[in-house]
Every structure is written in C-alpha cells, then in structure tokens.
Scaffold this motif. Structure first.
Motif, PDB file in Angstrom:
ATOM      1  N   GLN A  23      11.406  -2.294  -9.239  1.00 33.37           N
ATOM      2  CA  GLN A  23      11.553  -3.121 -10.125  1.00 33.37           C
ATOM      3  C   GLN A  23       9.520  -3.788 -10.611  1.00 33.37           C
ATOM      4  O   GLN A  23       9.589  -4.091 -11.457  1.00 33.37           O
ATOM      5  N   ILE A  24       8.934  -3.757  -9.861  1.00 30.51           N
ATOM      6  CA  ILE A  24       7.374  -3.753  -9.245  1.00 30.51           C
ATOM      7  C   ILE A  24       7.494  -3.154 -10.318  1.00 30.51           C
ATOM      8  O   ILE A  24       6.507  -3.859 -10.970  1.00 30.51           O
ATOM      9  N   GLN A  30       6.094  -0.992 -18.106  1.00 33.60           N
ATOM     10  CA  GLN A  30       6.624  -1.423 -19.206  1.00 33.60           C
ATOM     11  C   GLN A  30       5.408  -2.522 -19.250  1.00 33.60           C
ATOM     12  O   GLN A  30       4.975  -3.122 -20.642  1.00 33.60           O
ATOM     13  N   LYS A  31       4.947  -3.543 -19.399  1.00 28.89           N
ATOM     14  CA  LYS A  31       4.058  -4.155 -19.486  1.00 28.89           C
ATOM     15  C   LYS A  31       2.792  -4.239 -19.699  1.00 28.89           C
ATOM     16  O   LYS A  31       1.607  -4.529 -20.902  1.00 28.89           O
ATOM     17  N   TYR A  32       1.604  -3.654 -18.988  1.00 29.98           N
ATOM     18  CA  TYR A  32       0.595  -3.382 -19.041  1.00 29.98           C
ATOM     19  C   TYR A  32       0.430  -1.799 -18.656  1.00 29.98           C
ATOM     20  O   TYR A  32      -0.606  -0.756 -19.252  1.00 29.98           O
ATOM     21  N   TRP A  37      -3.732   5.599 -12.474  1.00 33.18           N
ATOM     22  CA  TRP A  37      -2.771   4.789 -11.555  1.00 33.18           C
ATOM     23  C   TRP A  37      -3.226   5.053 -10.042  1.00 33.18           C
ATOM     24  O   TRP A  37      -2.542   4.133  -9.448  1.00 33.18           O
ATOM     25  N   ARG A  38      -4.619   5.019 -10.475  1.00 32.70           N
ATOM     26  CA  ARG A  38      -5.432   4.375  -8.697  1.00 32.70           C
ATOM     27  C   ARG A  38      -5.541   2.851  -8.649  1.00 32.70           C
ATOM     28  O   ARG A  38      -4.696   2.994  -7.406  1.00 32.70           O
ATOM     29  N   GLN A  43      -3.504  -4.346  -8.779  1.00 31.29           N
ATOM     30  CA  GLN A  43      -3.082  -4.922  -9.389  1.00 31.29           C
ATOM     31  C   GLN A  43      -0.811  -5.002  -9.530  1.00 31.29           C
ATOM     32  O   GLN A  43      -1.636  -6.438  -9.880  1.00 31.29           O
ATOM     33  N   ALA A  44      -0.445  -4.413  -9.146  1.00 30.40           N
ATOM     34  CA  ALA A  44       0.869  -4.308  -9.369  1.00 30.40           C
ATOM     35  C   ALA A  44       1.366  -5.750  -8.210  1.00 30.40           C
ATOM     36  O   ALA A  44       2.420  -5.327  -7.846  1.00 30.40           O
ATOM     37  N   GLY A  45       0.245  -5.608  -7.267  1.00 32.10           N
ATOM     38  CA  GLY A  45       0.620  -5.770  -6.000  1.00 32.10           C
ATOM     39  C   GLY A  45       1.812  -4.834  -5.058  1.00 32.10           C
ATOM     40  O   GLY A  45       2.713  -5.814  -4.391  1.00 32.10           O
TER      41      GLY A  45
END
Length: 285
Positions: A23-24, A30-32, A37-38, A43-45
């Motif tokens: 989900q994260i 979807q947002k960014y 990828w690295r 950034q997504a946690g």
DNA sequence: AAATCATCCAACCGCTCGGTA
DNA sequence: CTACCGAGCGGTTGGATGATT
C-alpha cells in the motif's frame, strides 16, 4: 570496475512483501511516480532497496497487470514468440499486454516447456539457440555469431530452383541436413531444410529488400497490412528496453526480425528471406 | 495423520548498458 | 575518456502449497 552494491543491505527488509508495504509503495508511486527507484524507498518510508521496490511494482503492483491463468491463446503466442526471440522475456512480454516478463518466464518453465516435451515437441528448444535474432549479447560478444537458421554456412549456399521441389529433401549432407516443405504461397517450413539443395550462390547485388519481397512469392499485402498481425509495424518497432535487450532494430537485421514476426515465425519464412538472412548472418561473423 | 516429493511463483542476484559528471 | 550510477534484463533460488505415499 568495482561496482557499488545495488542497495545497502544492512537494515533493509527482504523477502515477501506485506500488504502494508504494498500500500505504501502504491500510494507513493501514484502520487510521485517512480523517476528514481533508488531514492524511492527512503522517500516513501520503506525498508526496502530500490531494486526490490521496482520489481514489486513492475511484477505485481502495476495497475495494468493482468492476473490469473494464461489463456490458450496467450500460451500459443508465447510459444511462437519464443521460437523467434528465445529467452528474451521482456521482448515477449511487450507483446502480451498485462503480462510481465517474470510471469511469462515462470509459465514457460513450469507449463509450456513441459507441454512441449510431452507432445514430443522439442522444436522450440531445438530452435532456441538458432533463432535469437538481434541478440545483443551475442552480437556484442567478441566471438559473437548470428546463428544460421538452417545451420548452413555461406559457402554452402546452393542454387535454388524457382520452385523448390519437396521431393528430394531427405538427402543428408551434414549435421545441418534437414528437410523442407513448401506451399503455394512460397512459404517454406524451415524445420528441416537441406541447405545444399535450396540455397543458391548469392550475387549480393541481386538482393535488395524490395526485390526480396518481389521475388519471395509472398503476397506483399501480408507485409503491408498490419491489421493482420498483433504486432507493431516494422517501421515503428522499438527496442523493448533501453539497455539493448529489446528487439533492437539495427542495420539489416532489424528487417529480419520484423520479417520473422510478420511471416508468423520461422516456420513460415519464405526461402528467399531465409537464405538472405543466412547470408547476412555469415557476413557478420 | 505424517512424511516426502513435486510444483509454482515471488523475489533475489549478478550482470550489462545507457547516461552523465 | 573514464568512472560511476541507476535501470532493467535473464537466470536462479527458496518458501509456500498441493499431491502422493
């Protein structure tokens, strides 16, 4: 050159993804988007390396992924494309919307290979090393060769009669000796061709792509009407990947790649194209 | 019911390539 | 030109699950 590890393994999670992680990742992409990828997991946690995130997204979370069993049609397409492309799963996947290279690779090894063997149909495997057209790895390696489809050498190109007879194909000349079948459209079953009988000595100047079409006996409309094929037109064919693994269209071999696709695979290749392919292949050795 | 074997598939690994500083 | 990074590829692995004994 010493390369840095793809990710810092210390402290990063591995193994199956949890629904929460999924989900994260979905929310973040979807947002960014996923331009980097690295940097994404940090950034997504997510306690994952970028490579793992990319794989999870590409093979599982992408919204356009088609889940569920492969249809008979899809399996046939895979078999056919594998004859042409070999183990280039991403190239095959690019022809099957919603399917991933990983998925196709798994299906091939778990179902299709087994099925082909059961049918006594080892054709695909037999052809595999011989039909990797435009295989970049091959073409770039020092001892690269573009394999001859029939296994014949350039010096073996023998004179081909305008209407090749199918009656004398059983003669055995060497390990590449095979038999062939033709039909009234000028197509030839490439499976077993006695190269010494079929391939003429080629006057290089004789052949041009236009002349090949004209001389092939194949209806030119087959090459012009893309609606008959589930593939892009030759003119718009693009490499599947930017790193060269895709069906790269380079010099004359791109033409051959497209021709193979358009003629329905090597089994339906006009003999004139085949001999020209082999000629070019030898030129590149 | 338990043990063993076979199969499947998600995930990982090592490598290559294109881009860039 | 060189060194390095990031992305993507194909091959392989190993855990989960089902089938068989």
């Amino acid at each position: 050159m010493v390369r840095a590890p793809c990710c810092e393994k210390m402290g990063l999670k591995r193994g199956p993804w949890t629904p929460e992680e999924d989900q994260i990742l979905i929310s973040y992409v979807q947002k960014y988007g996923h331009s980097n990828w690295r940097a994404l997991p940090k950034q997504a946690g997510l306690q994952r390396c970028g490579k793992s995130c990319r794989l999870r997204w590409v093979n599982y979370l992408r919204p356009d992924i088609k889940r569920g069993n492969f249809s008979e049609e899809e399996e046939e397409t895979i078999i056919k494309l594998h004859e042409i492309l070999g183990n280039r799963w991403s190239a095959i996947a690019s022809r099957l919307p919603g399917r991933t290279d990983n998925e196709i690779k798994n299906v091939w090894h778990t179902h299709l290979l087994k099925r082909l063997k059961q049918n006594g149909e080892s054709k695909s495997q037999q052809h595999m090393p011989d039909c990797h057209l435009n295989d970049n790895k091959l073409s770039q390696s020092a001892n690269s060769t573009i394999p001859s489809l029939s296994g014949c050498k350039s010096t073996e190109y023998a004179q081909m009669s305008p209407q090749p007879s199918s009656s004398d194909h059983s003669s055995v000349t060497d390990t590449s000796a095979t038999t062939s079948e033709t039909n009234n459209t000028g197509l030839i079953k490439v499976e077993n061709i006695d190269s010494s009988e079929i391939y003429p000595v080629i006057d290089e100047d004789f052949w041009s792509e236009a002349e090949m079409v004209e001389n092939s006996g194949m209806p030119t409309s087959n090459f012009l009407d893309d609606s008959q094929f589930p593939f892009p037109s030759p003119d718009t064919m693009e490499p599947a990947g930017c790193n060269g693994y895709g069906p790269k269209v380079d010099d004359n071999m791109g033409f051959w790649y497209n021709l193979f696709i358009k003629s329905g695979g090597i089994e339906e290749l006009p003999v004139q194209y085949l001999q020209r392919y082999n000629y070019l292949a030898d030129e590149r050795i």
